[in-house]
Write an enzyme that holds these catalytic residues in place. Structure first.
Site, PDB file in Angstrom:
ATOM      1  N   ALA A  63       0.831  -1.224   0.000  1.00  0.00           N
ATOM      2  CA  ALA A  63       0.000   0.000   0.000  1.00  0.00           C
ATOM      3  C   ALA A  63       0.853   1.258   0.000  1.00  0.00           C
ATOM      4  O   ALA A  63       1.737   1.424   0.831  1.00  0.00           O
ATOM      5  CB  ALA A  63      -0.917  -0.002   1.230  1.00  0.00           C
TER       6      ALA A  63
ATOM      7  N   LYS B 115       8.914   7.180  -2.612  1.00  0.00           N
ATOM      8  CA  LYS B 115       9.340   5.772  -2.587  1.00  0.00           C
ATOM      9  C   LYS B 115      10.748   5.648  -1.994  1.00  0.00           C
ATOM     10  O   LYS B 115      11.040   4.694  -1.267  1.00  0.00           O
ATOM     11  CB  LYS B 115       9.321   5.167  -3.999  1.00  0.00           C
ATOM     12  CG  LYS B 115       7.952   5.081  -4.630  1.00  0.00           C
ATOM     13  CD  LYS B 115       6.931   4.332  -3.775  1.00  0.00           C
ATOM     14  CE  LYS B 115       7.083   2.841  -3.785  1.00  0.00           C
ATOM     15  NZ  LYS B 115       6.019   2.193  -2.952  1.00  0.00           N
TER      16      LYS B 115
HETATM   17  P1  NAP Z   1      -2.662   1.110  -6.920  1.00  0.00           P
HETATM   18  O1  NAP Z   1      -3.506   0.180  -7.677  1.00  0.00           O
HETATM   19  O2  NAP Z   1      -2.997   2.562  -6.923  1.00  0.00           O
HETATM   20  O3  NAP Z   1      -2.575   0.587  -5.435  1.00  0.00           O
HETATM   21  C1  NAP Z   1      -2.192   1.394  -4.366  1.00  0.00           C
HETATM   22  C2  NAP Z   1      -2.760   0.782  -3.116  1.00  0.00           C
HETATM   23  O4  NAP Z   1      -2.366   1.581  -1.988  1.00  0.00           O
HETATM   24  C3  NAP Z   1      -4.291   0.748  -3.136  1.00  0.00           C
HETATM   25  O5  NAP Z   1      -4.712  -0.458  -2.563  1.00  0.00           O
HETATM   26  C4  NAP Z   1      -4.648   1.921  -2.248  1.00  0.00           C
HETATM   27  O6  NAP Z   1      -5.883   1.785  -1.602  1.00  0.00           O
HETATM   28  C5  NAP Z   1      -3.538   1.846  -1.227  1.00  0.00           C
HETATM   29  N1  NAP Z   1      -3.443   3.089  -0.489  1.00  0.00           N
HETATM   30  C6  NAP Z   1      -3.160   4.314  -0.950  1.00  0.00           C
HETATM   31  N2  NAP Z   1      -3.232   5.206   0.059  1.00  0.00           N
HETATM   32  C7  NAP Z   1      -3.592   4.505   1.173  1.00  0.00           C
HETATM   33  C8  NAP Z   1      -3.846   4.839   2.528  1.00  0.00           C
HETATM   34  N3  NAP Z   1      -3.750   6.105   2.972  1.00  0.00           N
HETATM   35  N4  NAP Z   1      -4.172   3.849   3.378  1.00  0.00           N
HETATM   36  C9  NAP Z   1      -4.288   2.572   2.968  1.00  0.00           C
HETATM   37  N5  NAP Z   1      -4.073   2.191   1.706  1.00  0.00           N
HETATM   38  C10 NAP Z   1      -3.719   3.154   0.823  1.00  0.00           C
HETATM   39  O7  NAP Z   1      -1.158   1.045  -7.393  1.00  0.00           O
HETATM   40  P2  NAP Z   1      -0.202  -0.178  -7.722  1.00  0.00           P
HETATM   41  O8  NAP Z   1       0.334   0.097  -9.054  1.00  0.00           O
HETATM   42  O9  NAP Z   1      -0.817  -1.479  -7.422  1.00  0.00           O
HETATM   43  O10 NAP Z   1       0.940   0.119  -6.660  1.00  0.00           O
HETATM   44  C11 NAP Z   1       1.149  -0.703  -5.548  1.00  0.00           C
HETATM   45  C12 NAP Z   1       2.539  -0.468  -5.028  1.00  0.00           C
HETATM   46  O11 NAP Z   1       3.480  -0.724  -6.066  1.00  0.00           O
HETATM   47  C13 NAP Z   1       2.812   0.956  -4.570  1.00  0.00           C
HETATM   48  O12 NAP Z   1       3.663   0.872  -3.449  1.00  0.00           O
HETATM   49  C14 NAP Z   1       3.567   1.569  -5.746  1.00  0.00           C
HETATM   50  O13 NAP Z   1       4.412   2.615  -5.342  1.00  0.00           O
HETATM   51  C15 NAP Z   1       4.373   0.359  -6.197  1.00  0.00           C
HETATM   52  N6  NAP Z   1       4.839   0.393  -7.581  1.00  0.00           N
HETATM   53  C16 NAP Z   1       3.938   0.442  -8.614  1.00  0.00           C
HETATM   54  C17 NAP Z   1       4.415   0.448  -9.915  1.00  0.00           C
HETATM   55  C18 NAP Z   1       3.481   0.467 -11.100  1.00  0.00           C
HETATM   56  O14 NAP Z   1       3.940   0.726 -12.225  1.00  0.00           O
HETATM   57  N7  NAP Z   1       2.195   0.202 -10.928  1.00  0.00           N
HETATM   58  C19 NAP Z   1       5.785   0.404 -10.164  1.00  0.00           C
HETATM   59  C20 NAP Z   1       6.667   0.361  -9.084  1.00  0.00           C
HETATM   60  C21 NAP Z   1       6.178   0.335  -7.799  1.00  0.00           C
HETATM   61  P3  NAP Z   1      -7.288   2.124  -2.336  1.00  0.00           P
HETATM   62  O15 NAP Z   1      -7.609   0.902  -3.136  1.00  0.00           O
HETATM   63  O16 NAP Z   1      -8.220   2.370  -1.227  1.00  0.00           O
HETATM   64  O17 NAP Z   1      -7.051   3.320  -3.209  1.00  0.00           O
END
Ligand code: NAP
Length: 350
Positions: free
Chosen positions: A88, A171
């Site tokens: 998250a 990050k």
């Molecule tokens: P995502 O679908 O936007 O997921 C983000 C998650 O974090 C969601 O479940 C969101 O909850 C939760 N979140 C955000 N703020 C929060 C809060 N205040 N309290 C509790 N939960 C919270 O994005 P994702 O792509 O799957 O990303 C997941 C992780 O991977 C993140 O750490 C991101 O930095 C990392 N990442 C992503 C990518 C990429 O290209 N997608 C690349 C590198 C790293 P809600 O569902 O309620 O919004």
């Protein structure tokens, strides 16, 4: 070295997210019990797909409400577990109005919050943290400062800050803090996954995630006049999910892991889609001149600083360690993009 008892539940924070949903699904398919944390159990539009998994896997999936900004919020879900997968964190790069509040605080305070719960709860043996290549480097131009212009797990992002690349900064701060907290104790170890830009089919119909939005914009013609000449690392969401699980259950797994299949220019994504879907979508056929990106980029969330430091700059990511330490195999990006387009079509998102 930590062996995780596969009979105990595994916590996945941010279970409703794009990457986390695949982690939850794969764990369930492997017979594991999963505790997924979500921000709100009432917001069914965000957790519809998890409710379907809950129905399918009956007693194997439990959902817990937890917020990164509420101290102690994760305690209940972590009670009695050995493995916590902390994904998250807010992920968006466009439309940032207050970087401190929207990105830094939830990433940094949230990571502290989850890890303090792990410190309090004596059953925890391992934490897998979803970091990013954004904590390895900030801008492509930074590669000019590293040997062979190639980033490895030894590198840290030193160029992002609150006003320039604030997501990358969030990050970096969060991962650094995680290592600091981990070092102060010996009961649980930390294994970090550093994915590049994640693409591929989503398990939910949500369109608010950055990865899904990128593909939607590509297909809906937002870039039809051209794309910035930017090289990006890409990786399949299913491979990233598997990497987290391997990081959790490989006793000797250690350190950070650049998790990235291939670097390609943005235009490469459009080319692959065009080869496989013909003229169905208004895809870009060329790069925009850098001068034009300075002018129109800000309307798409690309600051001048981003344009200056990324357009036309090299990018190389060394993913060898992930293949050795976690035995990850990366599927070809062609499969990733085709499956992503097919999923968006079949989910009625286009
Ligand atoms: P995502 O679908 O936007 O997921 C983000 C998650 O974090 C969601 O479940 C969101 O909850 C939760 N979140 C955000 N703020 C929060 C809060 N205040 N309290 C509790 N939960 C919270 O994005 P994702 O792509 O799957 O990303 C997941 C992780 O991977 C993140 O750490 C991101 O930095 C990392 N990442 C992503 C990518 C990429 O290209 N997608 C690349 C590198 C790293 P809600 O569902 O309620 O919004």
């Amino acid at each position: 070295m930590k062996s995780i008892n596969p009979e105990l539940p595994i916590v996945v924070t941010g279970g409703s997210g794009y990457i986390a949903s695949w982690i939850v699904k794969y764990l369930l398919e492997d017979g594991k019990q999963v505790r997924a944390t979500v921000r709100s159990l009432k917001d069914t539009s965000k957790i519809e797909h998890l409710l379907e998994l809950k129905e399918k896997f009956k007693d194997k999936l439990s959902l817990f409400e937890a917020d990164l900004m509420v101290d102690g919020s994760f305690d209940k879900s972590i009670e009695g577990v050995e493995l916590v997968i902390h994904t998250a964190s807010p992920f968006f790069v466009a439309g940032v109005k207050n970087a401190q509040k929207q990105l830094i605080d939830p990433a940094l305070q949230g990571t502290k919050n989850v890890l303090e719960s792990c410190n309090r709860i004596s059953s925890v043996k391992r934490v897998v943290l979803t970091s990013s290549v954004a904590s390895i480097f900030g801008d492509n131009i930074d590669s000019l400062q590293v040997p062979n212009q190639t980033f490895t797990e030894e590198h840290w992002n030193t160029t992002s800050n609150l006003t320039h690349q604030p997501y990358a900064y969030s990050k970096t701060l969060a991962e650094k803090e995680a290592w600091e907290i981990q070092k102060k104790q010996t009961r649980w170890d930390l294994v970090v996954i550093n994915p590049s830009f994640v693409m591929g089919p989503s398990l939910s119909k949500r369109l608010d995630g950055t990865s899904v939005e990128f593909m939607k914009n590509m297909l809906k013609g937002v870039f039809r006049t051209g794309v910035p000449d930017t090289k990006m690392g890409f990786v399949d969401v299913r491979d990233v999910a598997k990497a987290h699980i391997l990081a959790g259950f490989t006793p000797n797994a250690k350190g950070r892991h650049i998790t990235s299949a291939e670097v390609m220019p943005m235009l490469g994504v459009a080319k692959i889609i065009k080869e496989n879907f013909g003229n169905k979508y208004s895809l870009p056929t060329g790069n925009l001149p850098k001068a034009l990106v300075y002018v129109i980029g800000p309307f798409f969330g690309l600051s001048w600083g981003y344009t200056k430091n990324n357009i036309g700059q090299p990018l190389n990511l060394n993913n060898e360690y992930s293949k050795i330490d976690l035995r990850i195999t990366y599927r070809p990006l062609k499969e990733t993009f085709i499956d992503h387009v097919n999923q968006m079509e079949s989910s009625g998102l286009l």
